[in-house]
Design an enzyme around this catalytic site. Sequence first.
Site, PDB file in Angstrom:
ATOM      1  N   GLU A   8       0.892  -1.180   0.000  1.00  0.00           N
ATOM      2  CA  GLU A   8       0.000   0.000   0.000  1.00  0.00           C
ATOM      3  C   GLU A   8       0.916   1.211   0.000  1.00  0.00           C
ATOM      4  O   GLU A   8       1.542   1.487   1.022  1.00  0.00           O
ATOM      5  CB  GLU A   8      -0.852  -0.002   1.262  1.00  0.00           C
ATOM      6  CG  GLU A   8      -1.680  -1.228   1.480  1.00  0.00           C
ATOM      7  CD  GLU A   8      -2.914  -1.256   0.588  1.00  0.00           C
ATOM      8  OE1 GLU A   8      -3.684  -2.203   0.691  1.00  0.00           O
ATOM      9  OE2 GLU A   8      -3.085  -0.328  -0.227  1.00  0.00           O
TER      10      GLU A   8
ATOM     11  N   CYS B 283      -2.600   8.990   2.828  1.00  0.00           N
ATOM     12  CA  CYS B 283      -2.316   8.722   1.411  1.00  0.00           C
ATOM     13  C   CYS B 283      -3.572   8.877   0.571  1.00  0.00           C
ATOM     14  O   CYS B 283      -3.489   8.956  -0.643  1.00  0.00           O
ATOM     15  CB  CYS B 283      -1.775   7.331   1.262  1.00  0.00           C
ATOM     16  SG  CYS B 283      -2.906   6.182   1.975  1.00  0.00           S
TER      17      CYS B 283
HETATM   18  O1  TXE Z   1       6.933   5.695   4.665  1.00  0.00           O
HETATM   19  P1  TXE Z   1       8.291   4.912   4.580  1.00  0.00           P
HETATM   20  P2  TXE Z   1       6.557   6.708   5.803  1.00  0.00           P
HETATM   21  C1  TXE Z   1       2.641   6.288   2.334  1.00  0.00           C
HETATM   22  C2  TXE Z   1       2.460   7.765   2.149  1.00  0.00           C
HETATM   23  C3  TXE Z   1       3.862   8.292   2.341  1.00  0.00           C
HETATM   24  C4  TXE Z   1       4.487   7.333   3.280  1.00  0.00           C
HETATM   25  C5  TXE Z   1       4.583   7.920   4.631  1.00  0.00           C
HETATM   26  O2  TXE Z   1       1.953   8.036   0.890  1.00  0.00           O
HETATM   27  O3  TXE Z   1       4.559   8.267   1.119  1.00  0.00           O
HETATM   28  O4  TXE Z   1       3.667   6.157   3.333  1.00  0.00           O
HETATM   29  O5  TXE Z   1       4.997   6.944   5.541  1.00  0.00           O
HETATM   30  C6  TXE Z   1       9.893   1.104   6.992  1.00  0.00           C
HETATM   31  N1  TXE Z   1      12.801  -2.274   4.428  1.00  0.00           N
HETATM   32  N2  TXE Z   1       1.417   5.723   2.834  1.00  0.00           N
HETATM   33  O6  TXE Z   1       7.329   7.944   5.563  1.00  0.00           O
HETATM   34  O7  TXE Z   1       9.488   5.742   4.796  1.00  0.00           O
HETATM   35  C7  TXE Z   1       9.844   2.360   7.831  1.00  0.00           C
HETATM   36  O8  TXE Z   1      10.675   2.234   8.979  1.00  0.00           O
HETATM   37  C8  TXE Z   1      11.720  -2.463   5.217  1.00  0.00           C
HETATM   38  C9  TXE Z   1       0.588   4.948   1.912  1.00  0.00           C
HETATM   39  O9  TXE Z   1       6.673   6.034   7.130  1.00  0.00           O
HETATM   40  O10 TXE Z   1       8.165   4.162   3.329  1.00  0.00           O
HETATM   41  C10 TXE Z   1       8.360   2.416   8.180  1.00  0.00           C
HETATM   42  O11 TXE Z   1       8.065   1.546   9.259  1.00  0.00           O
HETATM   43  N3  TXE Z   1      11.055  -1.466   5.835  1.00  0.00           N
HETATM   44  C11 TXE Z   1      -0.435   4.130   2.632  1.00  0.00           C
HETATM   45  C12 TXE Z   1       7.707   1.900   6.906  1.00  0.00           C
HETATM   46  O12 TXE Z   1       8.721   1.202   6.189  1.00  0.00           O
HETATM   47  C13 TXE Z   1      11.487  -0.205   5.622  1.00  0.00           C
HETATM   48  C14 TXE Z   1      -1.090   4.815   3.779  1.00  0.00           C
HETATM   49  C15 TXE Z   1       7.193   3.019   6.006  1.00  0.00           C
HETATM   50  O13 TXE Z   1       8.250   3.921   5.848  1.00  0.00           O
HETATM   51  C16 TXE Z   1      12.600   0.095   4.798  1.00  0.00           C
HETATM   52  C17 TXE Z   1      -0.137   5.518   4.596  1.00  0.00           C
HETATM   53  C18 TXE Z   1      13.259  -1.011   4.192  1.00  0.00           C
HETATM   54  N4  TXE Z   1      14.322  -0.849   3.419  1.00  0.00           N
HETATM   55  C19 TXE Z   1       1.053   5.990   4.120  1.00  0.00           C
HETATM   56  N5  TXE Z   1      12.778   1.458   4.809  1.00  0.00           N
HETATM   57  C20 TXE Z   1      -1.538   3.532   1.779  1.00  0.00           C
HETATM   58  N6  TXE Z   1      -1.428   3.459   0.463  1.00  0.00           N
HETATM   59  O14 TXE Z   1      -2.488   3.077   2.363  1.00  0.00           O
HETATM   60  C21 TXE Z   1      11.809   1.973   5.591  1.00  0.00           C
HETATM   61  N7  TXE Z   1      11.040   0.993   6.096  1.00  0.00           N
END
Ligand code: TXE
Length: 466
Positions: free
Chosen positions: A249, A283
Amino acid sequence: MSEIKVMNYIDGEFCEASGGQRIEDIGPVDGKIIATIPRSGADDVLRAVQSAKSAQKNWSALTLEERADWLHKIADKMQENIEEIARLESLDTGKPWDVALNVDASRSVNNFRFFADFSKNIDDLKFEMDDASNYVLRKPLGLVGLISPWNLPLYLLSWKIAPALLMGNAIIAKPSELTPLTAWYLCTILDKVGLPAGLVNILHGYGPEVGQAIVENQSIQGISFTGGTQTGKIVAATAAPMFKKLSLELGGKNATIVTDDIDIEFVAKEVARASFLNSGQICLCGSRILVQSSIYENFKEALIKAVNDFKIGPVISKEHKEKVLSYIELAQQEGGKILTGGDISESEGFYINPTLVEGLAIDSRCATEEIFGPVATLHSFDEDADAIDFANITDYGLAGSVWCRDESRATEIAEQIESGMVWINTWLHRDLRVPFGGVKASGVGREGGMWSVGFFSEAINICVKH
Ligand code: TXE
């Protein structure tokens, strides 16, 4: 207020990370340290996996109804403590307490309740042939990795935990390092209800460290990830060659389409909420507002007033505030005009006033890249076909909304929008049975109702020759 000392929850025990290091959790309201969390890594994941394997065997031997009863027990205990959940969520994310209570905490309780009740909808599938009978078993995946973001911390983590448990899996979860509090508090609740040790393991730390270790662990059969599109690419690149089940997602850049036959005052208020709820850090938020040219000026005036009246909290972190402010700067460089907002509320917290920008090209960076903050761009369109083209111009395809009195016209528009979900004359109105997820750069797969049941189980067909 003294800092909260968040612990990992592994094998039913609260513990430090094996390396003993900790990370600071900064509160968005005033920029001060509110907690510290363990900096976990691969060794911690290995300990959780060992514990989860034995717990999962006993758990999958329970019936669906017995597991559903456990979900109700968890929901009951969460409901008893719902104000503490809201307090911690509000502290960690900076969102107003009433939003934390009515959106985050109540939906988190409801996620457990919904899937407990939904277990009654999971029918046995049979396919009869002339000379044979087929029946479908839904076996658990085994161990699943759940990785969640900071914008709706417990709301999105519980959305994964509940169906994963219902379908007989054991869990290794990692909440965002920016918002650890309610995931940790949930563990105290699981402990209080006596959930078997090792069934739910929640580890804290950095994504590229403990998150990556979860995704690449051979014993974890499925990954449900919610987060940014860039991170989603990394998760997919790691998991795909391991043939893990994957639900992604990801980000969004959703269009809000407003046609010329609406009630301007009413819709302006609704559109302001759809753009700025949770400071635009959902999002599903409508970050591009497309208004039919014949009502553009009148709607713009009503929208500016509605936005100015819409109270929001800070964005999640200093870094995110700088990212959002850089987009407001870019908008002006790209020829945009700030209609309201754009400045920073005078405070030590990570506040940005809700910001509306007009005059940007529909394919400008600000109108096509995910900002994920209190910034929305305003555009006009002449014909419905133009609105659909504009809506579909970005790489994303998560959600959208159409505000149009004529329902057949609205469905005609909605069905041509390239996204996973479209609301008509409403926004964020959720029936948890429906498919939730995006297309294009917004993700892969669906969760919700039977889609969650399907993701968190393997469908096995048994064919019996008569
Ligand atoms: O995301 P990140 P964020 C999206 C929203 C925005 C983002 C915000 O659009 O872009 O999420 O959340 C972990 N291997 N959505 O900034 O940085 C990180 O520690 C494994 C869409 O937190 O991607 C965190 O726990 N894990 C959504 C999680 O990933 C890793 C609804 C997300 O971090 C990693 C809500 C790695 N290499 C927000 N790197 C929808 N579509 O429903 C980071 N993480």
